[in-house]
Design a protein around this motif. Structure first.
Motif, PDB file in Angstrom:
ATOM      1  N   TYR B 202     -25.592-123.215  31.474  1.00  0.00           N
ATOM      2  CA  TYR B 202     -25.978-123.667  32.808  1.00  0.00           C
ATOM      3  C   TYR B 202     -26.461-125.111  32.758  1.00  0.00           C
ATOM      4  N   ILE B 203     -27.354-125.389  31.801  1.00  0.00           N
ATOM      5  CA  ILE B 203     -27.886-126.750  31.652  1.00  0.00           C
ATOM      6  C   ILE B 203     -26.755-127.694  31.235  1.00  0.00           C
ATOM      7  N   MET B 204     -25.879-127.201  30.358  1.00  0.00           N
ATOM      8  CA  MET B 204     -24.769-128.031  29.891  1.00  0.00           C
ATOM      9  C   MET B 204     -23.883-128.479  31.054  1.00  0.00           C
ATOM     10  N   VAL B 205     -23.571-127.554  31.959  1.00  0.00           N
ATOM     11  CA  VAL B 205     -22.696-127.896  33.087  1.00  0.00           C
ATOM     12  C   VAL B 205     -23.315-129.002  33.940  1.00  0.00           C
ATOM     13  N   ILE B 206     -24.628-128.911  34.177  1.00  0.00           N
ATOM     14  CA  ILE B 206     -25.293-129.941  34.980  1.00  0.00           C
ATOM     15  C   ILE B 206     -25.284-131.277  34.242  1.00  0.00           C
ATOM     16  N   LEU B 207     -25.543-131.235  32.924  1.00  0.00           N
ATOM     17  CA  LEU B 207     -25.555-132.477  32.149  1.00  0.00           C
ATOM     18  C   LEU B 207     -24.160-133.100  32.079  1.00  0.00           C
ATOM     19  N   ILE B 208     -23.119-132.261  32.020  1.00  0.00           N
ATOM     20  CA  ILE B 208     -21.754-132.801  32.019  1.00  0.00           C
ATOM     21  C   ILE B 208     -21.508-133.567  33.315  1.00  0.00           C
ATOM     22  N   ALA B 209     -21.928-132.964  34.441  1.00  0.00           N
ATOM     23  CA  ALA B 209     -21.767-133.660  35.729  1.00  0.00           C
ATOM     24  C   ALA B 209     -22.517-134.988  35.706  1.00  0.00           C
ATOM     25  N   GLY B 210     -23.706-134.997  35.105  1.00  0.00           N
ATOM     26  CA  GLY B 210     -24.479-136.224  35.001  1.00  0.00           C
ATOM     27  C   GLY B 210     -23.793-137.263  34.122  1.00  0.00           C
ATOM     28  N   ARG B 242     -31.630-139.818  32.458  1.00  0.00           N
ATOM     29  CA  ARG B 242     -33.004-139.359  32.642  1.00  0.00           C
ATOM     30  C   ARG B 242     -33.253-138.603  33.943  1.00  0.00           C
ATOM     31  N   PRO B 243     -32.757-139.105  35.092  1.00  0.00           N
ATOM     32  CA  PRO B 243     -32.996-138.337  36.316  1.00  0.00           C
ATOM     33  C   PRO B 243     -32.409-136.928  36.250  1.00  0.00           C
ATOM     34  N   VAL B 244     -31.227-136.796  35.648  1.00  0.00           N
ATOM     35  CA  VAL B 244     -30.614-135.467  35.549  1.00  0.00           C
ATOM     36  C   VAL B 244     -31.400-134.600  34.577  1.00  0.00           C
ATOM     37  N   LEU B 245     -31.887-135.199  33.497  1.00  0.00           N
ATOM     38  CA  LEU B 245     -32.707-134.435  32.552  1.00  0.00           C
ATOM     39  C   LEU B 245     -33.994-133.970  33.215  1.00  0.00           C
ATOM     40  N   ALA B 246     -34.535-134.790  34.130  1.00  0.00           N
ATOM     41  CA  ALA B 246     -35.736-134.367  34.865  1.00  0.00           C
ATOM     42  C   ALA B 246     -35.425-133.124  35.698  1.00  0.00           C
ATOM     43  N   VAL B 247     -34.249-133.133  36.346  1.00  0.00           N
ATOM     44  CA  VAL B 247     -33.870-131.986  37.171  1.00  0.00           C
ATOM     45  C   VAL B 247     -33.676-130.742  36.305  1.00  0.00           C
ATOM     46  N   THR B 248     -32.965-130.879  35.183  1.00  0.00           N
ATOM     47  CA  THR B 248     -32.736-129.687  34.357  1.00  0.00           C
ATOM     48  C   THR B 248     -34.057-129.167  33.794  1.00  0.00           C
ATOM     49  N   THR B 249     -34.987-130.072  33.484  1.00  0.00           N
ATOM     50  CA  THR B 249     -36.283-129.617  32.981  1.00  0.00           C
ATOM     51  C   THR B 249     -37.019-128.809  34.040  1.00  0.00           C
ATOM     52  N   VAL B 250     -36.974-129.302  35.284  1.00  0.00           N
ATOM     53  CA  VAL B 250     -37.621-128.560  36.371  1.00  0.00           C
ATOM     54  C   VAL B 250     -36.972-127.182  36.534  1.00  0.00           C
ATOM     55  N   LEU B 251     -35.638-127.139  36.525  1.00  0.00           N
ATOM     56  CA  LEU B 251     -34.936-125.863  36.685  1.00  0.00           C
ATOM     57  C   LEU B 251     -35.296-124.901  35.553  1.00  0.00           C
ATOM     58  N   ASN B 252     -35.293-125.417  34.320  1.00  0.00           N
ATOM     59  CA  ASN B 252     -35.665-124.591  33.161  1.00  0.00           C
ATOM     60  C   ASN B 252     -37.079-124.056  33.293  1.00  0.00           C
TER      61      ASN B 252
END
Lengths: 274, 324
Positions: B202-210, B242-252
């Motif tokens: 799940y996190i990987m898919v978001i990071l790929i988009a980023g 970094r902004p995308v990593l912030a989002v994935t951290t919040v989701l996690n």
């Protein structure tokens, strides 16, 4: 061809397929064991079945009362999703079009629901007071309520991409607000509504905690609760347990194959573009 | 998108068609029947359901936390802070549950982020052919019901016949075989491992988009300037992600703090209370009929999540700005 580059490409491909294999192995394991005899499956080994035992599925559907559980899961997923997506679209549309202080506050209040947890203990009290505890309509309403915040969040961002001239033209032609929403706006929102719909259906289908608190009567149980209960009853019969698990995850995999595009667009639009 | 500048604009109130008499009066307002084309009641249904089934229980929780509400008595008494004292007693089940939840949360955030980032980079720049297939496969576990995953891993982690230990023995690493779910110091880490296996895609898919949103030119320029692959990652990829990593951290974070299903199925909080988490502790107290304590713990959790929710909202908004 640069030999160093060829080696690097091979290593990268090996790493990627290794990761794919690790992701797939447990899923393969459950499919393989679902088709074994009870003795063959007793150790849940990775060996393929000697002769596929398709009868396992029939036996499990029978003994696990899965027809009821399956239709319950389908009912809860679809009914709550339609309700949540419709109400969220109505709310997101108005809140995105009117940006007064008051509407901003309503929007923030709604999307706070993404973060705040449901208090299941007092929720059972609310359900008792409203006579909705242990009823199908009750759990459908609860599911809709818990999906609404995320749906509002996704749809709200999308409404901005629908030109305002469109609704204004409709109003000038004498459309009522309700009619403009249903015949002009809703069709324009289709992509985001499908994304919300698919994600909601999967969330509800996979949920375990809500029915654990709210549903006592096993006739109302969805697949997740029923497979867990089956697991407790047939503890060492891994062939049957695997068959039950397969029947629980198969619809999810089918939805994934069909609706992949919508799922991925929902994930990235929620996170990357805001 | 800067929302604050748009707050004042409200063009929702347009003149109705039926009484348009433009210029026919010195006080046109009198002849216009203003019709609200975006009625706020459209939000009523969503607010009603959300209010009754999400907000109301949380508000009731604030009150019930101070009572001896239980399965054993029909009348309620005010007990002050007694429930909170029970929860916060040193060495109580609940303090342990909170500690476990924090360990689980921190560990899964770090593991998922690091592995997902490595996979995302691999699938966007290391692998060209079949990258879509790999992405689809690695994401698949994230969609499956946690209960089903838990049941399958219960068999995989079986100390005697489970796939993990038998594979370890097969490749001559039998010494590493463990009592994955019954060893007090290992059980929580097994749960963390299973959760990471499931959630990393799940996190990987978001990071790929980023990653795909970062303009290619940056890397080409860096290459011309002689930057190594690691330098490009360190000075281009990481800062822009970094902004995308912030989002994935919040989701996690929001997900991990509520962990329940996987613990309930794999260990049910055991051995002892070694893997007990906030949500399993609430459920246990609820099942035992100690509704007051269960509600008090839910309320503490609600307040923590509310606070984190506000922080999350700020983080998400800031990352929106940073990206546009």
């Amino acid at each position: 061809m640069n030999p160093l580059r060829a080696i690097r490409t091979t290593v990268n491909n090996l790493l990627a397929s290794g990761a794919g294999l690790i992701a797939l192995a447990p899923i393969y394991l459950v499919f393989a064991n679902a088709l074994k005899t009870v003795t063959e499956a007793s150790s849940m080994s990775a060996q393929p079945p000697l002769a596929p035992q398709w009868g396992n599925f029939g036996a499990v559907i029978d003994q696990g009362n899965l027809v009821t559980a399956f239709s319950n899961s389908a009912l809860y997923s679809f009914a709550s999703t339609i309700l949540a997506v419709l109400l969220a679209a109505l709310a997101a549309y108005v809140l995105a079009r009117r940006r007064t202080r008051r509407h901003e506050i309503i929007y923030l209040l709604l999307i706070m629901g993404i973060a705040i947890p449901t208090n299941y203990v007092t929720l059972t009290k609310v359900m008792q007071l409203t006579h909705l505890i242990d009823t199908q309509i009750g759990i459908i309403l609860v599911y809709a309520a818990t999906q609404i915040p995320f749906d509002v969040f996704l749809i709200y961002a999308f409404v901005d991409s629908v030109p305002r001239d469109l609704d204004e033209a409709a109003f000038i032609d004498g459309c009522s607000p309700i009619r403009a929403f249903f015949s002009i706006i809703l069709p324009m929102l289709t992509p985001v509504l499908v994304t919300c719909g698919v994600l909601n259906i999967l969330n509800v289908w996979n949920d375990f905690l809500t029915p654990l608190y709210l549903l006592g009567n096993s006739d109302n149980w969805p697949m997740t609760l029923s497979v867990y209960n089956f697991f407790g009853q047939y503890e060492s019969n891994w062939a049957y347990i695997s068959a039950d698990v397969v029947l629980t995850i198969l619809p999810v995999i089918l939805i994934y194959v069909v609706a992949q595009r919508w799922i991925f667009s929902g994930l990235s639009s929620g996170a990357v573009k805001g | 998108m800067n929302r604050s500048t748009e707050v004042a604009r409200d063009t929702s109130v347009l003149p109705g068609r039926d009484l348009t008499l433009p210029g026919s009066s010195s006080r046109p307002g009198r002849y216009y029947r203003l019709r609200n084309n975006y009625p706020t009641w459209f939000a009523g249904g969503a607010l009603l359901l959300y209010g009754v089934f999400v907000l109301l229980p949380s508000l009731l929780g604030l009150g019930f936390s101070f009572t001896d509400w239980s399965a054993y008595s029909t009348d309620l008494h005010w007990v002050g802070l007694a429930n909170f004292a029970t929860i916060l007693q040193p060495n109580s089940e609940y303090v342990g549950a909170i500690e476990n939840t924090v360990i689980f949360t921190v560990a899964t955030i770090i593991l998922k982020t690091v592995i997902a980032l490595a996979l995302a980079v691999l699938l966007t720049s290391g692998v060209r052919r079949l990258a879509y297939l790999y992405r689809a496969l690695i994401y698949l576990p994230a969609l499956l019901p946690m209960v089903a995953v838990g049941i399958v891993f219960k068999s995989i982690l079986d100390p005697d016949v489970g796939l993990l230990n038998s594979t370890l023995r097969l490749v001559g690493l039998g010494g590493l075989a463990q009592q994955w779910l019954t060893n007090v110091s290992l059980a929580l880490w097994s749960v963390i491992g299973v959760d990471t296996w499931k959630g990393v895609g799940y996190i990987m898919v978001i990071l790929i988009a980023g990653l795909l949103a970062i303009p290619r030119d940056y890397y080409e320029v860096a290459k011309i300037d002689g930057a190594s692959g690691w330098q490009a990652f360190r000075y281009i990829t990481l800062p822009l992600l970094r902004p995308v990593l912030a989002v994935t951290t919040v989701l996690n974070l929001l997900y991990a703090l509520r962990v329940f299903d996987i613990v309930y199925v794999l260990t049910n909080g055991g051995p002892g209370y070694a893997t007990d988490t906030v949500y399993t502790a609430i459920f246990n107290a609820f099942s035992l009929g100690q509704w007051g304590v269960a509600t008090a713990l839910s309320t503490v959790f609600f307040i923590v999540m509310l606070a984190l929710g506000f922080v999350a909202l700020r983080v998400m908004r800031r990352s929106e700005v940073a990206y546009s």
